[in-house]
Design a protein around this motif. Structure first.
Motif, PDB file in Angstrom:
ATOM      1  N   ALA A  77      34.301   0.795  15.520  1.00  0.00           N
ATOM      2  CA  ALA A  77      35.220   1.078  14.412  1.00  0.00           C
ATOM      3  C   ALA A  77      36.554   1.621  14.923  1.00  0.00           C
ATOM      4  N   ASN A  78      36.512   2.495  15.945  1.00  0.00           N
ATOM      5  CA  ASN A  78      37.762   3.071  16.456  1.00  0.00           C
ATOM      6  C   ASN A  78      38.682   1.993  17.003  1.00  0.00           C
ATOM      7  N   PHE A  79      38.089   1.042  17.703  1.00  0.00           N
ATOM      8  CA  PHE A  79      38.914  -0.011  18.299  1.00  0.00           C
ATOM      9  C   PHE A  79      39.498  -0.912  17.214  1.00  0.00           C
ATOM     10  N   THR A  80      38.660  -1.301  16.229  1.00  0.00           N
ATOM     11  CA  THR A  80      39.187  -2.186  15.189  1.00  0.00           C
ATOM     12  C   THR A  80      40.256  -1.467  14.375  1.00  0.00           C
ATOM     13  N   ALA A  81      40.119  -0.155  14.194  1.00  0.00           N
ATOM     14  CA  ALA A  81      41.098   0.568  13.393  1.00  0.00           C
ATOM     15  C   ALA A  81      42.477   0.589  14.048  1.00  0.00           C
ATOM     16  N   ILE A  82      42.527   0.638  15.391  1.00  0.00           N
ATOM     17  CA  ILE A  82      43.833   0.760  16.039  1.00  0.00           C
ATOM     18  C   ILE A  82      44.401  -0.582  16.486  1.00  0.00           C
ATOM     19  N   LEU A  83      43.621  -1.638  16.390  1.00  0.00           N
ATOM     20  CA  LEU A  83      44.127  -2.931  16.865  1.00  0.00           C
ATOM     21  C   LEU A  83      45.063  -3.564  15.836  1.00  0.00           C
ATOM     22  N   THR A  84      46.161  -2.914  15.577  1.00  0.00           N
ATOM     23  CA  THR A  84      47.166  -3.448  14.666  1.00  0.00           C
ATOM     24  C   THR A  84      48.448  -3.638  15.457  1.00  0.00           C
ATOM     25  N   PRO A  85      49.350  -4.513  14.984  1.00  0.00           N
ATOM     26  CA  PRO A  85      50.579  -4.759  15.742  1.00  0.00           C
ATOM     27  C   PRO A  85      51.352  -3.477  16.039  1.00  0.00           C
ATOM     28  N   GLU A  86      51.618  -2.660  15.025  1.00  0.00           N
ATOM     29  CA  GLU A  86      52.508  -1.531  15.308  1.00  0.00           C
ATOM     30  C   GLU A  86      51.809  -0.423  16.080  1.00  0.00           C
ATOM     31  N   GLN A  87      50.482  -0.331  15.927  1.00  0.00           N
ATOM     32  CA  GLN A  87      49.761   0.739  16.602  1.00  0.00           C
ATOM     33  C   GLN A  87      49.525   0.438  18.072  1.00  0.00           C
ATOM     34  N   THR A  88      49.144  -0.784  18.385  1.00  0.00           N
ATOM     35  CA  THR A  88      48.725  -1.089  19.753  1.00  0.00           C
ATOM     36  C   THR A  88      49.538  -2.195  20.414  1.00  0.00           C
ATOM     37  N   PHE A  89      49.708  -3.312  19.741  1.00  0.00           N
ATOM     38  CA  PHE A  89      50.261  -4.476  20.432  1.00  0.00           C
ATOM     39  C   PHE A  89      51.725  -4.294  20.807  1.00  0.00           C
ATOM     40  N   LEU A  90      52.535  -3.791  19.869  1.00  0.00           N
ATOM     41  CA  LEU A  90      53.953  -3.608  20.200  1.00  0.00           C
ATOM     42  C   LEU A  90      54.146  -2.590  21.330  1.00  0.00           C
ATOM     43  N   PRO A  91      53.513  -1.401  21.249  1.00  0.00           N
ATOM     44  CA  PRO A  91      53.668  -0.455  22.375  1.00  0.00           C
ATOM     45  C   PRO A  91      53.216  -1.036  23.701  1.00  0.00           C
ATOM     46  N   LEU A  92      52.099  -1.759  23.704  1.00  0.00           N
ATOM     47  CA  LEU A  92      51.631  -2.325  24.974  1.00  0.00           C
ATOM     48  C   LEU A  92      52.597  -3.395  25.477  1.00  0.00           C
ATOM     49  N   TRP A  93      53.163  -4.156  24.552  1.00  0.00           N
ATOM     50  CA  TRP A  93      54.160  -5.165  24.928  1.00  0.00           C
ATOM     51  C   TRP A  93      55.371  -4.489  25.564  1.00  0.00           C
ATOM     52  N   ASN A  94      55.843  -3.387  24.939  1.00  0.00           N
ATOM     53  CA  ASN A  94      56.960  -2.639  25.514  1.00  0.00           C
ATOM     54  C   ASN A  94      56.615  -2.125  26.907  1.00  0.00           C
ATOM     55  N   ASN A  95      55.367  -1.676  27.067  1.00  0.00           N
ATOM     56  CA  ASN A  95      54.910  -1.221  28.370  1.00  0.00           C
ATOM     57  C   ASN A  95      55.015  -2.334  29.403  1.00  0.00           C
ATOM     58  N   GLN A 242      61.046   3.657  17.342  1.00  0.00           N
ATOM     59  CA  GLN A 242      59.646   3.288  17.472  1.00  0.00           C
ATOM     60  C   GLN A 242      59.450   1.892  18.054  1.00  0.00           C
ATOM     61  N   GLN A 243      60.382   0.966  17.752  1.00  0.00           N
ATOM     62  CA  GLN A 243      60.121  -0.395  18.219  1.00  0.00           C
ATOM     63  C   GLN A 243      60.337  -0.532  19.717  1.00  0.00           C
ATOM     64  N   ASN A 244      60.925   0.495  20.357  1.00  0.00           N
ATOM     65  CA  ASN A 244      61.131   0.442  21.805  1.00  0.00           C
ATOM     66  C   ASN A 244      60.102   1.233  22.598  1.00  0.00           C
ATOM     67  N   GLN A 245      59.291   2.019  21.897  1.00  0.00           N
ATOM     68  CA  GLN A 245      58.455   2.955  22.635  1.00  0.00           C
ATOM     69  C   GLN A 245      57.234   2.295  23.258  1.00  0.00           C
ATOM     70  N   PRO A 246      56.951   2.644  24.517  1.00  0.00           N
ATOM     71  CA  PRO A 246      55.741   2.139  25.153  1.00  0.00           C
ATOM     72  C   PRO A 246      54.521   2.954  24.717  1.00  0.00           C
ATOM     73  N   ALA A 247      53.356   2.499  25.141  1.00  0.00           N
ATOM     74  CA  ALA A 247      52.106   3.081  24.658  1.00  0.00           C
ATOM     75  C   ALA A 247      51.982   4.573  24.965  1.00  0.00           C
ATOM     76  N   ALA A 248      52.456   5.012  26.151  1.00  0.00           N
ATOM     77  CA  ALA A 248      52.300   6.427  26.494  1.00  0.00           C
ATOM     78  C   ALA A 248      52.932   7.293  25.416  1.00  0.00           C
ATOM     79  N   VAL A 249      54.111   6.907  24.951  1.00  0.00           N
ATOM     80  CA  VAL A 249      54.814   7.713  23.956  1.00  0.00           C
ATOM     81  C   VAL A 249      54.170   7.553  22.579  1.00  0.00           C
ATOM     82  N   SER A 250      53.758   6.334  22.241  1.00  0.00           N
ATOM     83  CA  SER A 250      53.168   6.171  20.909  1.00  0.00           C
ATOM     84  C   SER A 250      51.809   6.875  20.831  1.00  0.00           C
ATOM     85  N   ILE A 251      51.082   6.935  21.950  1.00  0.00           N
ATOM     86  CA  ILE A 251      49.833   7.710  21.962  1.00  0.00           C
ATOM     87  C   ILE A 251      50.140   9.177  21.699  1.00  0.00           C
ATOM     88  N   PHE A 252      51.201   9.655  22.300  1.00  0.00           N
ATOM     89  CA  PHE A 252      51.562  11.060  22.111  1.00  0.00           C
ATOM     90  C   PHE A 252      51.924  11.345  20.652  1.00  0.00           C
TER      91      PHE A 252
END
Lengths: 300, 281
Positions: A77-95, A242-252
Motif C-alpha cells: 500500500a505504501n508504494f502504490t500510494a506514493i507512485l504518483t507523477p508529482e510525488q515520485t516520478f518527477l523528483p526522480l526524473w529531476n534527480n 517544486q517542479q525542479n526539485q530532486p527526490a532528496a528535497v521532495s522527501i524532506f
C-alpha cells in the motif's frame, strides 16, 4: 571534499567497494579463521543493520510507526500510494537530469584536463595538480551560503542547468585526479604511432586513449553520479520551485508535512530513491572490482 | 587548449564561491529586501559580531567534539578494528559484515538521516531495545543530541575508514607479520609495533579525509536535531545555515563559511604536504 557531504566527495566515494575484504591474493587470511573474530564481527554488523531494518520493514507495513516491527500483514500500500507523477516520478526524473548531467559534464572536462597532465611534462603540471587536490579537500558543500548569494547575483537560482554545472564543478577536482591516474596506465606508444600517421593530439585522445580507458571512465562517471544522486544540501539551497526539485528535497518536504503520520510511505519513498545508487554501487564493485576503483582514487 | 572547459567550470563554480565568500563576508547581504541584490560594504562588522557572539565559540567547540569523537576516534578505530577482524573471520561472515557496514554508507544522505532519526526517536527502535532490557525510555534526540548525532555519524561513515584500511592491510606483506610472531611477538604487539607503523601513511590520509568530511556534515544533523534543542548540537555548518536562511543574514552566514574554509584549507595543505613526502619526484 567536494560533493557528498558527509559522504561525501568526496574522496569518500572514491574509496571503492571492497565489500568482502580478503580481496588480494596476498595474505587475505592468516592461518585458520577465528571463531572469536567472527562472533565479534557478527555483533558489530548487527548494530549496523538494526537501524536499516526499520526502513525495510516499515515500507511494507501499512500501519508503520517509528518502532521496528514485523508488519501485521505484508502490504504494498505504501508504494502504490506514493507512485504518483508529482510525488515520485518527477523528483526522480529531476534527480536523473542532475546526476547524469553533472556526471557527463564532469567526465568530459576531466578527460580533457587529464590528457595534457598525463602526457606532457610541463612545469605547469605539478602546481595544477596540487591546486586540484587542494580543491578536492575544501569543504565546498559546507559553504552553501556564499554559493547561494553568488547564484543570486548571477540570476541562476532555481535553474536545473546551473545547479548541474555547480555539482559538476564540485566533483571535478576529484574526477581529474582519478582520470589522470587511470590515463597514466594507458601506454603512450599507441598514440605515438597515431601521431606519426599524422593524427592530432585531440584525435589520438578520442580515438585511442578514451576507448582504452573506458572502465576507468565508467568508474568516474558512476562515482560522480552516485554523489550527485545522494546530494541533499546543494539542491535544497539552490532549487526552490517544486517542479525542479530532486527526490532528496521532495522527501524532506514530505517528511515535514506528513512525516509524523505516514512513516510507511516515507520509508517506501526512501527505498525507491536509494535503489538506483545501491544497484550502481553493486555494479561497480562486481564489474570493476574494488581495488581497481580504489587505485584510481588514492594513488598519489 | 584542452584544459579550458575544466578551468572555466572550476573558475566559475568553485573559485567563484570562494572569492565571493571573502567579499560577501564584508557586506550586509540579506536574504530578502533591498540588501539582497545590492548589499553594502560594512567592513569587518560581521567578524566583530561573530567573535562577540556567544554561540560562535560554543558552535566551534561542538564542531571539534563532533569531528574528534565521531571521526577521529569512532570511525577511525572502528574502521581499523573491522578491517583487522575481517581478515581473521570466516569468509562468509566477513562478506556479510562488509555489506552491512557499507550499506549505511552508500545510502543517500537524506535517507541515512531519516533512518538515524527513526532509530533515536522517542518511540523509535533504540528505546524499543532498551525497553526489552528493562531500561526506562530516553528521548535521545532531545536529552542527548550530541551523543545521537555522533553515533549516527559513526554508523554512517565507518565504511570509508574500513575500506581504506582493508586496502592498506592487503599491502602489508604477510611474511613480515609472520616473522614478528615467530620471534615471539603476540597479536597485540605485532599490531602496534609492526602493522600500524607499516600502514601509517594510510592512517594519516584516512584521518585527514574523514576530518574534512565530518567538518562538512550538514544533512545528518539538520534532519536529526536541526542543531537543537537550544543550540546544543549546532555545529558550524548548521550555524551558518541558520544565520543566513532563518535570520536572513547572508553576510553573517558567509563570514562563518569563511571560517570553515580557512579550517578546511589548513587541513588540505597538511594533507598535500603529506602526499608530497610520499612522492618526492
Amino acid at each position: 571534499m567536494s560533493v557528498p557531504f558527509s559522504s561525501t566527495p568526496t574522496p569518500t566515494t572514491t574509496a571503492a567497494p571492497r565489500t568482502g575484504g580478503a580481496g588480494s591474493p596476498r595474505g587475505a587470511h592468516r592461518g585458520s579463521p577465528s571463531w572469536t573474530a567472527s562472533a565479534v564481527l557478527g555483533l558489530i554488523a548487527l548494530c549496523f543493520v538494526v537501524p536499516l531494518s526499520w526502513l525495510v520493514l516499515a515500507s511494507f507495513d501499512a500501519e508503520a510507526t517509528y518502532e521496528t516491527a514485523l508488519p501485521a500483514s505484508f502490504s504494498l500500500a505504501n508504494f502504490t500510494a506514493i507512485l504518483t507523477p508529482e510525488q515520485t516520478f518527477l523528483p526522480l526524473w529531476n534527480n536523473l537530469i542532475l546526476s547524469a548531467g553533472s556526471a557527463a559534464v564532469t567526465v568530459i572536462a576531466a578527460v580533457l584536463a587529464a590528457y595534457p597532465l598525463s602526457r606532457f611534462n610541463t612545469r605547469f603540471n605539478r602546481p595544477f595538480l596540487y591546486t586540484v587536490l587542494f580543491g578536492t579537500c575544501l569543504p565546498i558543500t559546507a559553504i552553501m551560503v556564499p554559493v547561494y548569494s553568488l547564484f543570486v547575483q548571477l540570476n541562476m537560482l532555481d535553474s536545473l542547468a546551473a545547479t548541474t554545472f555547480f555539482m559538476a564543478a564540485t566533483s571535478l577536482p576529484m574526477a581529474i585526479w582519478m582520470t589522470k591516474n587511470f590515463m597514466d596506465s594507458v601506454p603512450v606508444s599507441l598514440e605515438e604511432a597515431a601521431w606519426v600517421d599524422g593524427a592530432s593530439a585531440m584525435k589520438a585522445l578520442w580515438h585511442i586513449v578514451v576507448p582504452l580507458m573506458r572502465p576507468g571512465l565508467g568508474v568516474v562517471f558512476i562515482f560522480v553520479f552516485i554523489q550527485a544522486w545522494g546530494n541533499f544540501f546543494v539542491p535544497f539551497i539552490l532549487l526552490f520551485s517544486q517542479q525542479n526539485q530532486p527526490a532528496a528535497v521532495s522527501i524532506f518536504r514530505f517528511f515535514g508535512q506528513f512525516g509524523t503520520i505516514a512513516y510507511g510511505q516515507l520509508a517506501a519513498f526512501s527505498i525507491l530513491y536509494a535503489l538506483p545508487v545501491i544497484v550502481l554501487y553493486v555494479l561497480v564493485s562486481r564489474v570493476f572490482g574494488g581495488s581497481f576503483a580504489m587505485s584510481g582514487a588514492l594513488k598519489g | 587548449m584542452p584544459l579550458l572547459p575544466a578551468i572555466v567550470l572550476i573558475g566559475i563554480f568553485l573559485a567563484g564561491p570562494i572569492v565571493w565568500s571573502f567579499y560577501g563576508s564584508f557586506t550586509n547581504a540579506a536574504l530578502t529586501g533591498a540588501n539582497a541584490k545590492n548589499p553594502e560594504w560594512i567592513g569587518l562588522d560581521n567578524y566583530t559580531s561573530l567573535f562577540a557572539d556567544p554561540l560562535f565559540p560554543k558552535s566551534l567547540l561542538l564542531t571539534v567534539i563532533f569531528v574528534l569523537v565521531s571521526a577521529v576516534i569512532g570511525q577511525n578505530f572502528l574502521g581499523l578494528g573491522l578491517a583487522l577482524l575481517i581478515r581473521r573471520a570466516h569468509r562468509p561472515v566477513s562478506d556479510v559484515v562488509g555489506i552491512c557496514v557499507v550499506a549505511a554508507w552508500v545510502l543517500p544522505e537524506i535517507v541515512a538521516a531519516f533512518v538515524a532519526y527513526a532509530f533515536f526517536f522517542r518511540d523509535g527502535t533504540l528505546n524499543q531495545l532498551t525497553g526489552f532490557a528493562g531500561l526506562p525510555a530516553v528521548d535521545w534526540l532531545f536529552e542527548h543530541p550530541m551523543l545521537a548525532i555522533i553515533l549516527a555519524n559513526v554508523w554512517r561513515g565507518t565504511a570509508f575508514s574500513m575500506m581504506v584500511y582493508q586496502a592498506a592491510l592487503d599491502d602489508v606483506p604477510q611474511e613480515v607479520t609472520e616473522a614478528a610472531e615467530i620471534d615471539g611477538a603476540g597479536g597485540a604487539k605485532t599490531l602496534v609495533f609492526v602493522t600500524v607503523p607499516m600502514i601509517r601513511r594510510s592512517i594519516a590520509t584516512n584521518l585527514m579525509l574523514i576530518t574534512l568530511q565530518t567538518l562538512a556534515v550538514f544533512t545528518l544533523i539538520y534532519v536529526m536535531t536541526a542543531g537543537g534543542p537550544t543550540n546544543r548540537s549546532t555545529t558550524l555548518p548548521i550555524m551558518a545555515y541558520e544565520e543566513a536562511f532563518r535570520y536572513s543574514d547572508i553576510g553573517y552566514g558567509t563570514a562563518i563559511a569563511v571560517v570553515m574554509l580557512i579550517i578546511g584549507a589548513a587541513f588540505s595543505l597538511a594533507y598535500i604536504r603529506l602526499l608530497r613526502e610520499r612522492n618526492p619526484s
